[in-house]
Scaffold this motif. Sequence first.
Motif, mmCIF file in Angstrom:
data_model
loop_
_atom_site.group_PDB
_atom_site.id
_atom_site.type_symbol
_atom_site.label_atom_id
_atom_site.label_comp_id
_atom_site.label_asym_id
_atom_site.label_seq_id
_atom_site.Cartn_x
_atom_site.Cartn_y
_atom_site.Cartn_z
ATOM 1 N N ILE A 172 -3.421 4.633 9.984
ATOM 2 C CA ILE A 172 -3.414 3.646 9.012
ATOM 3 C C ILE A 172 -3.078 2.140 9.621
ATOM 4 C CG2 ILE A 172 -2.462 2.601 6.954
ATOM 5 C CD1 ILE A 172 -2.237 5.430 5.956
ATOM 6 N N ILE A 173 -2.110 2.414 10.477
ATOM 7 C CA ILE A 173 -1.600 1.206 11.130
ATOM 8 C C ILE A 173 -2.829 0.664 12.106
ATOM 9 C CG2 ILE A 173 0.166 0.240 12.971
ATOM 10 C CD1 ILE A 173 2.020 2.059 11.508
ATOM 11 N N THR A 174 -3.410 1.357 12.862
ATOM 12 C CA THR A 174 -4.340 1.190 13.808
ATOM 13 C C THR A 174 -5.649 0.420 13.016
ATOM 14 O OG1 THR A 174 -3.752 2.991 15.202
ATOM 15 C CG2 THR A 174 -5.961 1.890 15.542
ATOM 16 N N ILE A 175 -5.978 0.979 11.861
ATOM 17 C CA ILE A 175 -7.035 0.718 11.212
ATOM 18 C C ILE A 175 -6.886 -0.771 10.564
ATOM 19 C CG2 ILE A 175 -8.461 0.697 8.974
ATOM 20 C CD1 ILE A 175 -8.019 4.070 9.381
ATOM 21 N N VAL A 176 -5.715 -0.973 10.013
ATOM 22 C CA VAL A 176 -5.175 -2.352 9.756
ATOM 23 C C VAL A 176 -5.280 -3.309 10.851
ATOM 24 C CG1 VAL A 176 -3.316 -3.777 8.687
ATOM 25 C CG2 VAL A 176 -3.716 -1.709 7.776
ATOM 26 N N PHE A 218 0.841 -1.369 0.006
ATOM 27 C CA PHE A 218 -0.054 -0.033 -0.071
ATOM 28 C C PHE A 218 0.805 1.257 -0.058
ATOM 29 C CE2 PHE A 218 -2.842 3.043 2.302
ATOM 30 C CZ PHE A 218 -3.693 3.020 1.298
ATOM 31 N N GLY A 219 0.990 1.938 -1.195
ATOM 32 C CA GLY A 219 1.850 3.027 -1.196
ATOM 33 C C GLY A 219 1.470 4.049 -2.397
ATOM 34 N N SER A 227 -4.459 10.886 1.662
ATOM 35 C CA SER A 227 -5.379 10.304 0.698
ATOM 36 C C SER A 227 -5.281 8.604 0.874
ATOM 37 C CB SER A 227 -4.658 10.687 -0.651
ATOM 38 O OG SER A 227 -3.413 10.434 -0.730
ATOM 39 N N GLY A 228 -4.183 8.094 1.552
ATOM 40 C CA GLY A 228 -3.932 6.661 1.691
ATOM 41 C C GLY A 228 -4.949 6.357 3.142
ATOM 42 N N LYS A 229 -4.929 7.298 3.776
ATOM 43 C CA LYS A 229 -5.900 6.908 5.087
ATOM 44 C C LYS A 229 -7.411 6.893 4.660
ATOM 45 C CE LYS A 229 -7.509 9.119 9.440
ATOM 46 N NZ LYS A 229 -7.230 10.090 10.307
ATOM 47 N N ASN A 230 -7.770 7.885 3.446
ATOM 48 C CA ASN A 230 -9.003 7.847 2.974
ATOM 49 C C ASN A 230 -9.714 6.616 2.206
ATOM 50 O OD1 ASN A 230 -9.548 10.586 4.157
ATOM 51 N ND2 ASN A 230 -8.950 11.519 2.222
ATOM 52 N N ARG A 231 -8.458 5.855 1.782
ATOM 53 C CA ARG A 231 -8.928 4.724 1.008
ATOM 54 C C ARG A 231 -8.622 3.138 1.374
ATOM 55 N NH1 ARG A 231 -5.012 2.503 -3.135
ATOM 56 N NH2 ARG A 231 -3.047 3.264 -2.707
ATOM 57 N N ILE A 232 -8.216 3.501 2.758
ATOM 58 C CA ILE A 232 -7.498 2.364 3.179
ATOM 59 C C ILE A 232 -8.966 1.282 3.642
ATOM 60 C CG2 ILE A 232 -7.750 2.979 5.794
ATOM 61 C CD1 ILE A 232 -5.279 0.473 4.511
ATOM 62 N N ASP A 233 -9.976 1.705 3.935
ATOM 63 C CA ASP A 233 -11.128 0.983 4.281
ATOM 64 C C ASP A 233 -11.437 0.077 2.979
ATOM 65 O OD1 ASP A 233 -11.332 1.262 6.802
ATOM 66 O OD2 ASP A 233 -12.608 3.158 6.569
ATOM 67 N N TRP A 234 -11.361 0.675 1.871
ATOM 68 C CA TRP A 234 -11.643 -0.015 0.451
ATOM 69 C C TRP A 234 -10.712 -1.001 0.126
ATOM 70 C CZ3 TRP A 234 -9.207 -0.358 -4.175
ATOM 71 C CH2 TRP A 234 -10.086 -0.830 -5.278
ATOM 72 N N VAL A 235 -9.525 -0.683 0.407
ATOM 73 C CA VAL A 235 -8.371 -1.727 0.215
ATOM 74 C C VAL A 235 -8.480 -2.862 0.849
ATOM 75 C CG1 VAL A 235 -5.948 -2.188 0.440
ATOM 76 C CG2 VAL A 235 -6.722 -0.203 -0.732
ATOM 77 N N LEU A 236 -8.859 -2.740 2.320
ATOM 78 C CA LEU A 236 -9.060 -3.852 3.344
ATOM 79 C C LEU A 236 -10.255 -4.783 3.093
ATOM 80 C CD1 LEU A 236 -7.547 -2.252 6.529
ATOM 81 C CD2 LEU A 236 -6.418 -3.735 4.876
ATOM 82 N N ALA A 253 -1.014 -2.157 -4.433
ATOM 83 C CA ALA A 253 -2.131 -1.403 -4.200
ATOM 84 C C ALA A 253 -1.358 0.428 -4.360
ATOM 85 C CB ALA A 253 -2.715 -1.393 -2.936
ATOM 86 N N GLY A 254 -0.494 0.366 -5.076
ATOM 87 C CA GLY A 254 0.257 1.799 -5.000
ATOM 88 C C GLY A 254 -0.662 2.495 -5.949
ATOM 89 N N LEU A 255 -0.575 4.032 -5.687
ATOM 90 C CA LEU A 255 -1.097 4.892 -6.377
ATOM 91 C C LEU A 255 -0.401 6.136 -6.489
ATOM 92 C CD1 LEU A 255 -3.998 5.653 -7.639
ATOM 93 C CD2 LEU A 255 -4.684 6.665 -5.418
ATOM 94 N N SER A 256 -0.139 6.629 -7.753
ATOM 95 C CA SER A 256 0.834 7.749 -7.934
ATOM 96 C C SER A 256 0.292 8.840 -7.075
ATOM 97 C CB SER A 256 1.030 7.806 -9.313
ATOM 98 O OG SER A 256 1.795 6.815 -9.675
#
Length: 219
Positions: free
Chosen positions: A127-131, A41-42, A86-95, A77-80
Amino acid sequence: MVVMLFSCGEKTEKQPENTPSKEAKTETESKESEKDVILFFGNSLTAGMGLEPSEAFPALIQNRLDSLGYDYEVVNAGLSGETTASGKNRIDWVLKQNVDIFVLELGANDGLRGIPLKETRQNLQDIITIVKTKNPDTQIVLAGMQIPPNMGQDYTSEFKNIFPELADKYDVGLVPFLLEGVAGDPNLNQQDGIHPTAEGYKIVRENVWSVLKDLIDKE
Protein backbone atom coordinates in the motif's frame (compact mmCIF):
# COMPACT_ATOMS: atom_id res chain seq x y z
CA MET A 1 -11.99 20.02 -9.56
CA VAL A 2 -11.68 21.15 -13.17
CA VAL A 3 -14.48 23.32 -14.49
CA MET A 4 -15.33 22.70 -18.12
CA LEU A 5 -17.12 25.50 -19.93
CA PHE A 6 -19.16 24.97 -23.11
CA SER A 7 -20.32 27.91 -25.21
CA CYS A 8 -23.19 27.97 -27.67
CA GLY A 9 -22.94 29.60 -31.07
CA GLU A 10 -19.89 30.77 -32.90
CA LYS A 11 -17.77 33.65 -31.72
CA THR A 12 -14.93 34.70 -34.00
CA GLU A 13 -13.72 37.75 -32.07
CA LYS A 14 -10.07 37.20 -31.18
CA GLN A 15 -8.63 37.55 -27.72
CA PRO A 16 -5.72 40.02 -27.36
CA GLU A 17 -2.36 38.28 -27.57
CA ASN A 18 -1.00 36.93 -24.25
CA THR A 19 -4.32 37.69 -22.54
CA PRO A 20 -5.86 34.65 -20.80
CA SER A 21 -9.37 33.81 -21.93
CA LYS A 22 -12.26 33.93 -19.48
CA GLU A 23 -12.32 30.13 -19.63
CA ALA A 24 -8.63 29.91 -18.73
CA LYS A 25 -9.05 32.35 -15.87
CA THR A 26 -12.02 30.40 -14.55
CA GLU A 27 -10.09 27.13 -14.67
CA THR A 28 -7.07 28.69 -12.95
CA GLU A 29 -9.19 30.22 -10.22
CA SER A 30 -10.92 26.86 -9.73
CA LYS A 31 -7.60 25.08 -9.28
CA GLU A 32 -6.36 27.74 -6.88
CA SER A 33 -9.47 27.31 -4.77
CA GLU A 34 -8.95 23.56 -4.40
CA LYS A 35 -8.07 22.45 -0.92
CA ASP A 36 -5.23 20.09 -0.13
CA VAL A 37 -6.53 16.67 0.85
CA ILE A 38 -5.69 14.60 3.91
CA LEU A 39 -7.05 11.09 3.40
CA PHE A 40 -7.49 8.69 6.32
CA PHE A 41 -7.42 5.13 4.98
CA GLY A 42 -8.36 2.57 7.59
CA ASN A 43 -10.86 0.29 9.27
CA SER A 44 -13.64 0.86 11.81
CA LEU A 45 -11.29 2.84 14.05
CA THR A 46 -11.06 5.44 11.30
CA ALA A 47 -14.70 5.11 10.26
CA GLY A 48 -15.85 5.76 13.84
CA MET A 49 -17.92 2.63 14.28
CA GLY A 50 -20.69 3.05 16.85
CA LEU A 51 -20.59 6.85 16.77
CA GLU A 52 -21.65 9.70 14.56
CA PRO A 53 -19.14 10.43 11.76
CA SER A 54 -18.61 13.85 13.31
CA GLU A 55 -17.24 12.17 16.46
CA ALA A 56 -14.60 10.05 14.71
CA PHE A 57 -11.04 11.32 14.86
CA PRO A 58 -10.80 12.36 11.15
CA ALA A 59 -13.70 14.78 11.68
CA LEU A 60 -12.02 16.06 14.84
CA ILE A 61 -8.86 16.64 12.83
CA GLN A 62 -10.90 18.61 10.30
CA ASN A 63 -12.29 20.75 13.12
CA ARG A 64 -8.76 21.39 14.39
CA LEU A 65 -7.54 22.38 10.92
CA ASP A 66 -10.48 24.73 10.42
CA SER A 67 -10.02 26.36 13.79
CA LEU A 68 -6.35 27.04 13.01
CA GLY A 69 -7.11 28.44 9.57
CA TYR A 70 -5.57 25.64 7.52
CA ASP A 71 -7.14 25.18 4.10
CA TYR A 72 -7.38 21.39 4.06
CA GLU A 73 -10.12 18.90 3.29
CA VAL A 74 -10.19 15.71 5.35
CA VAL A 75 -11.51 12.57 3.67
CA ASN A 76 -12.56 9.67 5.89
CA ALA A 77 -11.96 6.50 3.86
CA GLY A 78 -12.40 4.17 6.82
CA LEU A 79 -14.26 0.90 6.22
CA SER A 80 -15.38 -1.31 9.08
CA GLY A 81 -13.88 -4.81 8.96
CA GLU A 82 -11.07 -3.78 6.64
CA THR A 83 -7.93 -5.90 6.67
CA THR A 84 -4.64 -5.00 5.04
CA ALA A 85 -5.50 -7.37 2.18
CA SER A 86 -8.89 -5.81 1.46
CA GLY A 87 -7.36 -2.36 1.86
CA LYS A 88 -4.77 -3.20 -0.75
CA ASN A 89 -7.56 -4.29 -3.08
CA ARG A 90 -9.35 -0.93 -2.90
CA ILE A 91 -6.39 1.43 -2.72
CA ASP A 92 -6.37 2.20 -6.45
CA TRP A 93 -9.99 3.32 -6.30
CA VAL A 94 -9.30 5.61 -3.34
CA LEU A 95 -6.32 7.19 -5.07
CA LYS A 96 -8.41 8.38 -8.01
CA GLN A 97 -8.54 11.69 -6.16
CA ASN A 98 -5.52 13.83 -5.46
CA VAL A 99 -4.12 13.17 -1.97
CA ASP A 100 -1.56 15.41 -0.30
CA ILE A 101 -1.29 13.56 3.01
CA PHE A 102 -2.18 9.87 3.31
CA VAL A 103 -2.74 8.39 6.78
CA LEU A 104 -2.65 4.58 6.74
CA GLU A 105 -4.48 2.95 9.65
CA LEU A 106 -4.73 -0.77 8.95
CA GLY A 107 -3.57 -3.96 10.60
CA ALA A 108 -5.67 -4.28 13.74
CA ASN A 109 -8.12 -6.70 12.15
CA ASP A 110 -5.23 -8.77 10.83
CA GLY A 111 -3.82 -9.09 14.32
CA LEU A 112 -7.14 -9.93 15.94
CA ARG A 113 -7.71 -12.66 13.34
CA GLY A 114 -4.22 -14.09 13.62
CA ILE A 115 -3.34 -13.47 9.98
CA PRO A 116 0.27 -14.44 9.27
CA LEU A 117 2.48 -11.48 10.08
CA LYS A 118 4.39 -11.84 6.83
CA GLU A 119 1.15 -11.15 4.93
CA THR A 120 0.26 -8.13 7.03
CA ARG A 121 3.72 -6.65 6.59
CA GLN A 122 3.70 -7.26 2.84
CA ASN A 123 0.25 -5.74 2.36
CA LEU A 124 1.13 -2.59 4.29
CA GLN A 125 4.37 -2.37 2.37
CA ASP A 126 2.51 -2.72 -0.94
CA ILE A 127 0.00 0.00 0.00
CA ILE A 128 2.81 2.42 0.89
CA THR A 129 4.57 1.62 -2.40
CA ILE A 130 1.39 2.14 -4.41
CA VAL A 131 0.78 5.53 -2.81
CA LYS A 132 4.38 6.61 -3.40
CA THR A 133 4.26 5.44 -7.01
CA LYS A 134 0.98 7.21 -7.67
CA ASN A 135 2.34 10.51 -6.37
CA PRO A 136 5.87 10.72 -4.93
CA ASP A 137 4.97 14.04 -3.30
CA THR A 138 2.24 12.54 -1.12
CA GLN A 139 3.20 12.63 2.55
CA ILE A 140 2.45 9.31 4.27
CA VAL A 141 1.75 8.65 7.94
CA LEU A 142 1.52 5.11 9.29
CA ALA A 143 -0.62 4.58 12.38
CA GLY A 144 0.96 2.05 14.72
CA MET A 145 -1.19 -0.58 16.35
CA GLN A 146 -0.90 -3.07 19.20
CA ILE A 147 -3.05 -6.09 20.04
CA PRO A 148 -3.81 -8.13 23.18
CA PRO A 149 -1.49 -11.12 23.78
CA ASN A 150 -4.13 -13.66 22.74
CA MET A 151 -1.99 -14.94 19.87
CA GLY A 152 1.07 -15.41 22.05
CA GLN A 153 3.87 -13.08 23.06
CA ASP A 154 6.00 -13.65 19.96
CA TYR A 155 3.15 -12.83 17.59
CA THR A 156 2.13 -9.79 19.65
CA SER A 157 5.66 -8.38 19.80
CA GLU A 158 6.38 -8.90 16.12
CA PHE A 159 3.03 -7.39 15.18
CA LYS A 160 3.84 -4.24 17.17
CA ASN A 161 7.24 -3.96 15.49
CA ILE A 162 5.85 -4.06 11.95
CA PHE A 163 4.81 -0.40 12.04
CA PRO A 164 8.01 1.34 13.22
CA GLU A 165 10.08 -0.93 10.99
CA LEU A 166 8.06 -0.02 7.89
CA ALA A 167 8.03 3.65 8.82
CA ASP A 168 11.81 3.59 9.07
CA LYS A 169 12.26 1.57 5.87
CA TYR A 170 10.10 3.86 3.75
CA ASP A 171 10.84 7.11 5.57
CA VAL A 172 7.22 7.88 6.40
CA GLY A 173 5.62 9.48 9.45
CA LEU A 174 4.63 7.26 12.36
CA VAL A 175 1.99 7.51 15.07
CA PRO A 176 3.65 5.05 17.49
CA PHE A 177 0.33 3.71 18.84
CA LEU A 178 -2.95 5.10 17.56
CA LEU A 179 -4.84 4.19 20.73
CA GLU A 180 -2.22 5.38 23.23
CA GLY A 181 -4.01 6.53 26.38
CA VAL A 182 -7.29 4.97 25.23
CA ALA A 183 -6.81 1.21 24.84
CA GLY A 184 -7.80 -0.77 27.90
CA ASP A 185 -9.66 2.08 29.59
CA PRO A 186 -13.35 1.14 29.94
CA ASN A 187 -14.28 4.80 30.39
CA LEU A 188 -12.87 5.67 26.97
CA ASN A 189 -14.10 2.66 25.01
CA GLN A 190 -17.48 1.44 23.90
CA GLN A 191 -18.93 -1.76 25.32
CA ASP A 192 -16.98 -3.93 22.88
CA GLY A 193 -13.77 -2.73 24.54
CA ILE A 194 -12.23 -2.06 21.12
CA HIS A 195 -13.74 1.10 19.67
CA PRO A 196 -13.23 4.44 21.42
CA THR A 197 -16.05 6.57 22.75
CA ALA A 198 -16.41 10.18 21.68
CA GLU A 199 -14.15 11.15 24.57
CA GLY A 200 -11.66 8.48 23.59
CA TYR A 201 -11.50 9.81 20.07
CA LYS A 202 -10.46 13.21 21.39
CA ILE A 203 -7.32 11.53 22.71
CA VAL A 204 -6.82 9.66 19.43
CA ARG A 205 -7.04 13.01 17.66
CA GLU A 206 -4.16 14.33 19.76
CA ASN A 207 -2.09 11.20 19.03
CA VAL A 208 -2.54 11.75 15.31
CA TRP A 209 -2.20 15.52 15.44
CA SER A 210 1.17 15.32 17.19
CA VAL A 211 2.58 13.80 13.99
CA LEU A 212 0.31 15.39 11.40
CA LYS A 213 0.98 18.99 12.39
CA ASP A 214 4.61 18.74 11.37
CA LEU A 215 3.69 17.53 7.89
CA ILE A 216 1.11 20.26 7.48
CA ASP A 217 3.69 22.90 8.33
CA LYS A 218 5.82 21.60 5.45
CA GLU A 219 3.02 21.98 2.90
